[in-house]
Design an enzyme around this catalytic site. Structure first.
Site, mmCIF file in Angstrom:
data_model
loop_
_atom_site.group_PDB
_atom_site.id
_atom_site.type_symbol
_atom_site.label_atom_id
_atom_site.label_comp_id
_atom_site.label_asym_id
_atom_site.label_seq_id
_atom_site.Cartn_x
_atom_site.Cartn_y
_atom_site.Cartn_z
ATOM 1 N N CYS A 111 16.443 15.942 -10.051
ATOM 2 C CA CYS A 111 17.531 15.777 -9.076
ATOM 3 C C CYS A 111 17.371 14.534 -8.209
ATOM 4 O O CYS A 111 18.233 14.255 -7.380
ATOM 5 C CB CYS A 111 17.658 17.023 -8.201
ATOM 6 S SG CYS A 111 16.310 17.256 -7.010
ATOM 7 N N ASN A 119 0.820 -1.210 0.000
ATOM 8 C CA ASN A 119 0.000 0.000 0.000
ATOM 9 C C ASN A 119 0.853 1.259 0.000
ATOM 10 O O ASN A 119 1.912 1.301 0.644
ATOM 11 C CB ASN A 119 -0.927 0.016 1.210
ATOM 12 C CG ASN A 119 -1.880 -1.166 1.206
ATOM 13 O OD1 ASN A 119 -2.128 -1.770 0.167
ATOM 14 N ND2 ASN A 119 -2.417 -1.497 2.367
ATOM 15 N N CYS A 132 10.465 21.802 -7.526
ATOM 16 C CA CYS A 132 11.116 20.904 -6.581
ATOM 17 C C CYS A 132 11.691 21.722 -5.430
ATOM 18 O O CYS A 132 12.411 22.700 -5.662
ATOM 19 C CB CYS A 132 12.228 20.138 -7.285
ATOM 20 S SG CYS A 132 13.284 19.179 -6.160
ATOM 21 N N HIS A 188 5.979 -0.410 -2.621
ATOM 22 C CA HIS A 188 5.452 0.303 -3.787
ATOM 23 C C HIS A 188 5.476 1.819 -3.604
ATOM 24 O O HIS A 188 4.802 2.534 -4.337
ATOM 25 C CB HIS A 188 4.033 -0.174 -4.098
ATOM 26 C CG HIS A 188 3.986 -1.574 -4.619
ATOM 27 N ND1 HIS A 188 2.835 -2.333 -4.646
ATOM 28 C CD2 HIS A 188 4.962 -2.380 -5.136
ATOM 29 C CE1 HIS A 188 3.093 -3.519 -5.158
ATOM 30 N NE2 HIS A 188 4.382 -3.575 -5.448
ATOM 31 N N ASN A 190 -7.678 -12.798 4.662
ATOM 32 C CA ASN A 190 -8.225 -12.057 3.542
ATOM 33 C C ASN A 190 -9.743 -12.079 3.615
ATOM 34 O O ASN A 190 -10.335 -12.890 4.345
ATOM 35 C CB ASN A 190 -7.760 -12.684 2.219
ATOM 36 C CG ASN A 190 -7.482 -11.663 1.143
ATOM 37 O OD1 ASN A 190 -7.905 -10.511 1.237
ATOM 38 N ND2 ASN A 190 -6.772 -12.077 0.107
#
Length: 240
Positions: A119, A91, A135, A108, A201
């Protein structure tokens, strides 16, 4: 005891963050080839930013649930007993951390971080991104992207994950589809290492047959119950 836990989108679903492959999930409504690849970002960065800005807003609005908090408790109590919970997640949200967990391995990436293509600097980032965003490190605009792993990119921390598996006594997958590699292959690797494996699950995953044991149901019920069982088990003798 050292336990390796891999979590996927299913653990955050009850916090209001949709999973990807369920009916009505994100990839049934959005084309990943158009939104989650380096090529998509190069072709239409604004469209990719719009998608990830919505996801970032959803993460900020979500709250950790009982499953996240139970794993944080397990991590803390195992450490107090001389063990370790290696918590690896697919996640990109921060609900494990906000639920109290530490040292979470985000294979991930993290959606609340941004990375500069110019950079390579990465920085915490909770607000929207656009092609006009400069940035903070180099000042260039146009190259700030979500610090997540897109399709076609190599997941992060694979060496540390391999070491974590090799040092564990038990492998547990929670809320994973078993469809995304290399994470879907962790259970096979754990079995080659001789580890018992357990799946938690809502429904059996694509790799359900590879697990020794399983528990199915909502994560906010099954994960706290499993944690209670682990912590109620026999403790190692002092000095053993």
């Amino acid at each position: 005891m050292n336990i390796f836990v891999l979590t996927g989108a299913g653990i955050s679903a009850e916090s209001g963050l949709g999973t990807f492959r369920e009916r009505g999930g994100l990839w049934s409504r959005f084309d990943p080839a158009r939104l989650a690849t380096p090529e998509a970002f190069a072709a239409d960065a604004e469209e990719v930013h719009a998608f990830y800005n919505l996801r970032r807003q959803g993460v900020r609005a979500a709250a950790p649930n009982a499953a996240h908090r139970a794993l944080a408790r397990l991590q803390k109590e195992l450490a107090g007993r001389g063990g370790r919970l290696f918590l690896c997640t697919q996640n990109v949200d921060d609900l494990h951390e906000r639920g109290g967990a530490a040292a979470v391995m985000h294979m991930h990436g993290e959606i609340l971080r941004a990375r500069c293509l110019a950079c390579t600097a990465a920085t915490p980032w909770a607000e929207d991104l656009s092609v006009a965003t400069p940035c903070p490190s180099c000042g260039r605009a146009g190259g700030m992207r979500p610090d997540v792993v897109w399709f076609g990119e190599v997941p992060l921390h694979l060496d540390a994950i391999e070491a974590g598996l090799a040092e564990s006594d038990l492998f547990v997958a929670i809320g994973t589809s078993g469809a995304v590699y290399p994470a879907a292959g962790f259970v096979a690797r754990a079995r080659r290492l001789g580890l018992p494996t357990h799946e938690i699950n809502l429904d059996p995953s694509d790799t359900a047959d590879a697990f020794h044991t399983a528990a199915y149901g909502p994560a906010t019920e099954t994960v706290p119950a499993w944690v209670e069982g682990v912590l109620a088990g026999p403790r190692p003798r002092q000095g053993a």
